[in-house]
Design a protein around this motif. Structure first.
Motif, mmCIF file in Angstrom:
data_model
loop_
_atom_site.group_PDB
_atom_site.id
_atom_site.type_symbol
_atom_site.label_atom_id
_atom_site.label_comp_id
_atom_site.label_asym_id
_atom_site.label_seq_id
_atom_site.Cartn_x
_atom_site.Cartn_y
_atom_site.Cartn_z
ATOM 1 N N SER A 174 37.646 31.160 91.385
ATOM 2 C CA SER A 174 36.288 31.230 91.160
ATOM 3 C C SER A 174 35.557 32.033 92.150
ATOM 4 O O SER A 174 36.338 32.386 93.092
ATOM 5 C CB SER A 174 35.810 29.901 91.138
ATOM 6 O OG SER A 174 35.895 29.168 92.513
ATOM 7 N N TYR B 289 37.168 35.063 77.606
ATOM 8 C CA TYR B 289 37.578 35.359 79.090
ATOM 9 C C TYR B 289 36.133 35.068 79.838
ATOM 10 O O TYR B 289 34.988 35.393 79.471
ATOM 11 C CB TYR B 289 38.043 36.644 79.188
ATOM 12 C CG TYR B 289 39.437 36.745 78.443
ATOM 13 C CD1 TYR B 289 40.666 36.326 79.385
ATOM 14 C CD2 TYR B 289 39.460 37.509 77.373
ATOM 15 C CE1 TYR B 289 41.659 36.427 78.767
ATOM 16 C CE2 TYR B 289 40.808 37.649 76.734
ATOM 17 C CZ TYR B 289 42.038 36.978 77.479
ATOM 18 O OH TYR B 289 43.254 37.055 76.944
ATOM 19 N N LYS B 290 36.494 34.739 81.108
ATOM 20 C CA LYS B 290 35.394 34.648 82.209
ATOM 21 C C LYS B 290 35.754 35.652 83.053
ATOM 22 O O LYS B 290 36.871 36.026 83.406
ATOM 23 C CB LYS B 290 35.666 33.164 82.629
ATOM 24 C CG LYS B 290 34.509 32.800 83.627
ATOM 25 C CD LYS B 290 34.421 31.337 83.790
ATOM 26 C CE LYS B 290 33.137 31.053 84.878
ATOM 27 N NZ LYS B 290 32.889 29.423 84.851
ATOM 28 N N SER C 41 27.289 31.417 81.481
ATOM 29 C CA SER C 41 28.618 30.502 81.594
ATOM 30 C C SER C 41 29.903 31.073 81.654
ATOM 31 O O SER C 41 30.877 30.682 82.269
ATOM 32 C CB SER C 41 28.682 29.392 80.666
ATOM 33 O OG SER C 41 29.009 29.776 79.578
ATOM 34 N N ARG C 42 29.846 32.601 81.298
ATOM 35 C CA ARG C 42 31.142 33.477 81.410
ATOM 36 C C ARG C 42 31.141 34.303 82.536
ATOM 37 O O ARG C 42 32.104 34.947 82.819
ATOM 38 C CB ARG C 42 31.289 34.237 79.938
ATOM 39 C CG ARG C 42 31.587 33.531 78.733
ATOM 40 C CD ARG C 42 31.512 34.386 77.656
ATOM 41 N NE ARG C 42 32.501 35.576 77.875
ATOM 42 C CZ ARG C 42 32.491 36.879 77.335
ATOM 43 N NH1 ARG C 42 31.376 37.087 76.772
ATOM 44 N NH2 ARG C 42 33.430 37.622 77.542
ATOM 45 N N GLU D 157 30.298 34.762 86.885
ATOM 46 C CA GLU D 157 30.044 34.438 88.278
ATOM 47 C C GLU D 157 29.854 35.547 89.099
ATOM 48 O O GLU D 157 30.409 36.546 88.906
ATOM 49 C CB GLU D 157 31.257 33.540 88.809
ATOM 50 C CG GLU D 157 31.518 32.210 88.118
ATOM 51 C CD GLU D 157 32.443 31.318 88.819
ATOM 52 O OE1 GLU D 157 32.178 30.747 89.890
ATOM 53 O OE2 GLU D 157 33.759 31.247 88.288
ATOM 54 N N ASN E 24 38.643 39.911 85.539
ATOM 55 C CA ASN E 24 38.823 38.946 84.463
ATOM 56 C C ASN E 24 39.748 38.028 85.298
ATOM 57 O O ASN E 24 40.672 38.095 85.797
ATOM 58 C CB ASN E 24 39.918 39.538 83.452
ATOM 59 C CG ASN E 24 40.000 38.690 82.325
ATOM 60 O OD1 ASN E 24 40.068 37.421 82.466
ATOM 61 N ND2 ASN E 24 40.292 39.269 80.942
ATOM 62 N N LYS F 31 40.990 32.715 80.940
ATOM 63 C CA LYS F 31 40.355 32.021 79.774
ATOM 64 C C LYS F 31 39.145 31.255 80.103
ATOM 65 O O LYS F 31 38.920 30.569 80.981
ATOM 66 C CB LYS F 31 41.458 31.261 78.856
ATOM 67 C CG LYS F 31 42.459 31.976 78.305
ATOM 68 C CD LYS F 31 42.029 32.767 77.149
ATOM 69 C CE LYS F 31 43.271 33.256 76.306
ATOM 70 N NZ LYS F 31 42.825 34.028 75.159
ATOM 71 N N TYR F 32 38.157 31.598 79.024
ATOM 72 C CA TYR F 32 36.858 30.847 79.253
ATOM 73 C C TYR F 32 37.083 29.426 78.196
ATOM 74 O O TYR F 32 37.272 29.589 76.964
ATOM 75 C CB TYR F 32 35.533 31.571 78.648
ATOM 76 C CG TYR F 32 34.432 30.994 78.436
ATOM 77 C CD1 TYR F 32 33.665 30.388 79.336
ATOM 78 C CD2 TYR F 32 34.091 30.931 76.969
ATOM 79 C CE1 TYR F 32 32.464 29.752 79.157
ATOM 80 C CE2 TYR F 32 32.665 30.284 76.951
ATOM 81 C CZ TYR F 32 32.162 29.456 77.957
ATOM 82 O OH TYR F 32 30.768 28.905 77.745
ATOM 83 N N PRO G 147 34.626 26.757 76.831
ATOM 84 C CA PRO G 147 33.279 26.151 76.811
ATOM 85 C C PRO G 147 33.151 24.715 77.019
ATOM 86 O O PRO G 147 34.102 23.988 76.542
ATOM 87 C CB PRO G 147 32.839 26.623 75.384
ATOM 88 C CG PRO G 147 33.912 27.450 74.893
ATOM 89 C CD PRO G 147 35.118 27.312 75.690
#
Length: 197
Positions: free
Chosen positions: A49, A119-120, A160-161, A163, A190, A193-194, A196
């Motif tokens: 993160s 993806y996040k 939310s995807r 940072e 990348n 996986k995102y 929700p």
């Protein structure tokens, strides 16, 4: 210009328009971005993160106050699907120059594509070694925040995807020439996986 290889794709991205740049301008399109960001790179660790990255950078600065900047704090990011882009900002500012909005728009188009929709991503800001180390860290965070804000507010990417984290001068692209303008870049990484909420 440094070339970055992801999944067999050679992507040399140096998007500049402001005077003083050391690189030629290269077109960046949605397909190149998508291929790079969903390439067959290694999977991100599940705990990765912006906060973890920020803590690693702060620890490095605290433990190495006078160390020459040759460390790569983000070895945990090596091999992850990512792109490097040159986003132009006003001098010593987080104001994005108008010529960089096309680049940010191409990134947003890729992020809206169904292939990347699950993806996040972490947006990182990077500086060269010109100026004060802590000031560079603060400026790089503001610039990462500005790029993330543009993706969200101007181009409608789900916040939310994303940072944002500033790396300052701690993750140089060109460690042999720490003041090289190529070190002033934004990365989109990348991180998996995102899910929700």
């Amino acid at each position: 210009m440094k070339k970055t290889i992801f999944g067999g794709l050679v992507l040399a991205i140096a998007l500049t328009g402001a005077a003083g740049s050391a690189s030629a301008q290269t077109a960046l399109d949605q397909n190149q971005i998508m291929q790079s960001l969903q390439s067959a790179a290694r999977a991100a660790p599940p705990e990765l993160s912006a906060a973890l990255i920020r803590n690693a950078v702060q620890e490095h600065i605290k433990n190495n106050p006078g160390m020459p900047i040759t460390w790569t704090p983000l070895q945990l990011l090596d091999g992850l699907a990512q792109i490097n882009v040159q986003i132009q900002f006003a001098l010593n500012s987080d104001i994005i120059r108008p010529e960089s909005y096309a680049t940010i728009g191409s990134i947003a188009d890729a992020l809206h594509h169904p292939i990347l929709g699950g993806y996040k991503f972490v947006v990182t800001g990077n500086t060269d070694t010109t100026g004060d180390r802590q000031a560079n860290l603060v400026l790089s965070q503001k610039r990462a925040d500005a790029v993330m804000a543009a993706l969200v507010t101007t181009y409608g990417v789900d916040p939310s995807r994303l940072e944002a984290v500033g790396l300052g001068e701690e993750n140089l692209e060109d460690t042999k020439d720490p003041t090289n303008p190529l070190n002033r870049r934004v990365q989109l990484i990348n991180i998996g996986k995102y899910l929700p909420k």
